[in-house]
Design a protein around this motif. Structure first.
Motif, PDB file in Angstrom:
ATOM      1  N   ALA A  72     -19.267 -81.861  -6.114  1.00  7.07           N
ATOM      2  CA  ALA A  72     -19.553 -81.105  -7.331  1.00  7.07           C
ATOM      3  C   ALA A  72     -18.929 -79.717  -7.309  1.00  7.07           C
ATOM      4  O   ALA A  72     -18.722 -79.120  -8.351  1.00  7.07           O
ATOM      5  CB  ALA A  72     -21.058 -80.987  -7.515  1.00  7.07           C
ATOM      6  N   THR A  73     -18.632 -79.198  -6.112  1.00  6.83           N
ATOM      7  CA  THR A  73     -18.098 -77.838  -6.063  1.00  6.83           C
ATOM      8  C   THR A  73     -16.561 -77.836  -6.072  1.00  6.83           C
ATOM      9  O   THR A  73     -15.950 -76.799  -6.114  1.00  6.83           O
ATOM     10  CB  THR A  73     -18.578 -77.104  -4.793  1.00  6.83           C
ATOM     11  OG1 THR A  73     -18.088 -77.820  -3.659  1.00  6.83           O
ATOM     12  CG2 THR A  73     -20.074 -76.979  -4.754  1.00  6.83           C
TER      13      THR A  73
ATOM     14  N   GLN B  90     -27.337 -84.359 -12.421  1.00 13.89           N
ATOM     15  CA  GLN B  90     -26.332 -84.440 -11.359  1.00 13.89           C
ATOM     16  C   GLN B  90     -27.015 -85.054 -10.138  1.00 13.89           C
ATOM     17  O   GLN B  90     -28.228 -84.887  -9.947  1.00 13.89           O
ATOM     18  CB  GLN B  90     -25.842 -83.018 -11.044  1.00 13.89           C
ATOM     19  CG  GLN B  90     -24.712 -82.903 -10.068  1.00 13.89           C
ATOM     20  CD  GLN B  90     -23.393 -83.438 -10.607  1.00 13.89           C
ATOM     21  OE1 GLN B  90     -23.066 -84.607 -10.357  1.00 13.89           O
ATOM     22  NE2 GLN B  90     -22.661 -82.623 -11.349  1.00 13.89           N
TER      23      GLN B  90
ATOM     24  N   THR C 175     -24.281 -77.678 -10.318  1.00 10.44           N
ATOM     25  CA  THR C 175     -23.710 -78.068  -9.026  1.00 10.44           C
ATOM     26  C   THR C 175     -24.807 -78.091  -7.964  1.00 10.44           C
ATOM     27  O   THR C 175     -25.787 -77.352  -8.044  1.00 10.44           O
ATOM     28  CB  THR C 175     -22.597 -77.107  -8.576  1.00 10.44           C
ATOM     29  OG1 THR C 175     -23.140 -75.792  -8.503  1.00 10.44           O
ATOM     30  CG2 THR C 175     -21.418 -77.121  -9.527  1.00 10.44           C
TER      31      THR C 175
END
Ligand code: ZN
Length: 292
Positions: free
Chosen positions: A22-23, A107, A31
């Motif tokens: 996610a980063t 997420q 994130t």
């Protein structure tokens, strides 16, 4: 302290130890980063969530448990996820949802739990030691009932803000998770870490919280349980003296009692057990991630 911890996490991410998908690439509105010593049973995982906008709520689910979250800074939230001592190795998801206005951002992040072989010790002992008498059984059941109630209603807010501290200066042995078999009968695994400190050593509270147990119990002797809030509890066992009482509020590093050899022990030491939302984790993993 919170800003420092966030900085530490970034350093770990930058070193490539923990690379979150996610980063990488363009910035996502939500994130997830994770920090841990290892992804094995009995370890703590610190989940840091960054959310764009001003979410009203951030929810985290992991290991079929709802994990309470707390806000550390504008847009930053955190959740403490324990991998229980008996968690089966495998692939698990940390699922995060954030309510931003009328939108729900979602997420997830995979945690692959790998096996950890805990030591097993096989002992032949006097059968009376393994099979308590009816009177002892009555006491053990009463203790269990009391403990279940003490753990049942954690404080709904985080009661600590400073770093976790080592309760005694003595060395910790690698007893966490040890399986014992007495006369062929398996016993539940050792859910704490033993610190080899001499009798009479002052014990510091690992962090701030509220005392929910300060009494003599059959197995753990003079025992203190501190509710740190949001499902995190420290148990300190086998004390020779209790310096706090149930209902007291304690600060981090406050002396709560003295090391002893009460309860079912072979010698003086401090047993520190940490429970995080029902998961039994090695307190040394909390010191590594949330200590200074
Ligand atoms: Zn112990």
């Amino acid at each position: 302290m919170i800003a420092t911890s966030v900085r530490c996490l970034r350093v770990v991410v930058a070193s490539g130890l923990l690379l979150s998908r996610a980063t990488v690439g363009r910035a996502a509105p939500l994130t997830i980063d994770t920090a841990y010593r290892s992804l094995t049973p009995g370890e703590l995982v610190v989940v840091t969530v960054k959310v764009d906008g001003a979410p009203s709520t951030v929810r985290v689910n992991a290991f079929r448990r709802v994990i309470p979250t707390f806000k550390t800074d504008e847009g930053w939230w955190r959740a403490l996820v324990g991998i229980d001592l008996d968690q089966r190795p495998g692939r698990y998801l940390v699922e995060v949802e954030a309510d931003v206005g009328s939108t729900v951002l979602r997420q997830s992040r995979a945690l692959v739990v790998t096996p950890h072989k805990f030591p097993t010790r096989t002992l032949r002992v006097n059968p009376a030691f393994v099979n308590p008498s009816p009177a002892e059984l009555t006491r053990i059941r009463a203790d269990q009932q009391f403990l279940a109630e003490a753990y049942a209603r954690p404080a709904p807010t985080r009661l600590w803000s400073a770093s976790f501290v080592r309760p005694v200066p003595g060395e910790a042995n690698s007893s966490f998770g040890t399986r014992s078999v007495f006369n062929g009968e398996p016993r539940s695994p050792h859910g704490g870490t033993d610190f080899l400190s001499p009798s009479g050593t002052p014990i510091k509270s690992p962090n701030a919280g509220r005392v929910v147990c300060a009494r003599d119990l059959y197995f753990t002797g003079n025992t203190i349980i501190i509710d740190h809030g949001l499902g995190m509890f420290s148990m300190l066992a086998h004390l020779s003296r209790l310096d706090v009482k149930e209902g007291d509020t304690v600060r981090e590093s406050q002396i709560v009692g003295l090391v002893g050899a009460t309860g079912r022990v072979t010698g003086p030491h401090l047993h520190w057990a940490l429970t995080v939302n029902g998961a039994r984790v090695d307190p040394l993993s909390a010191l590594a991630l949330l200590g200074n």
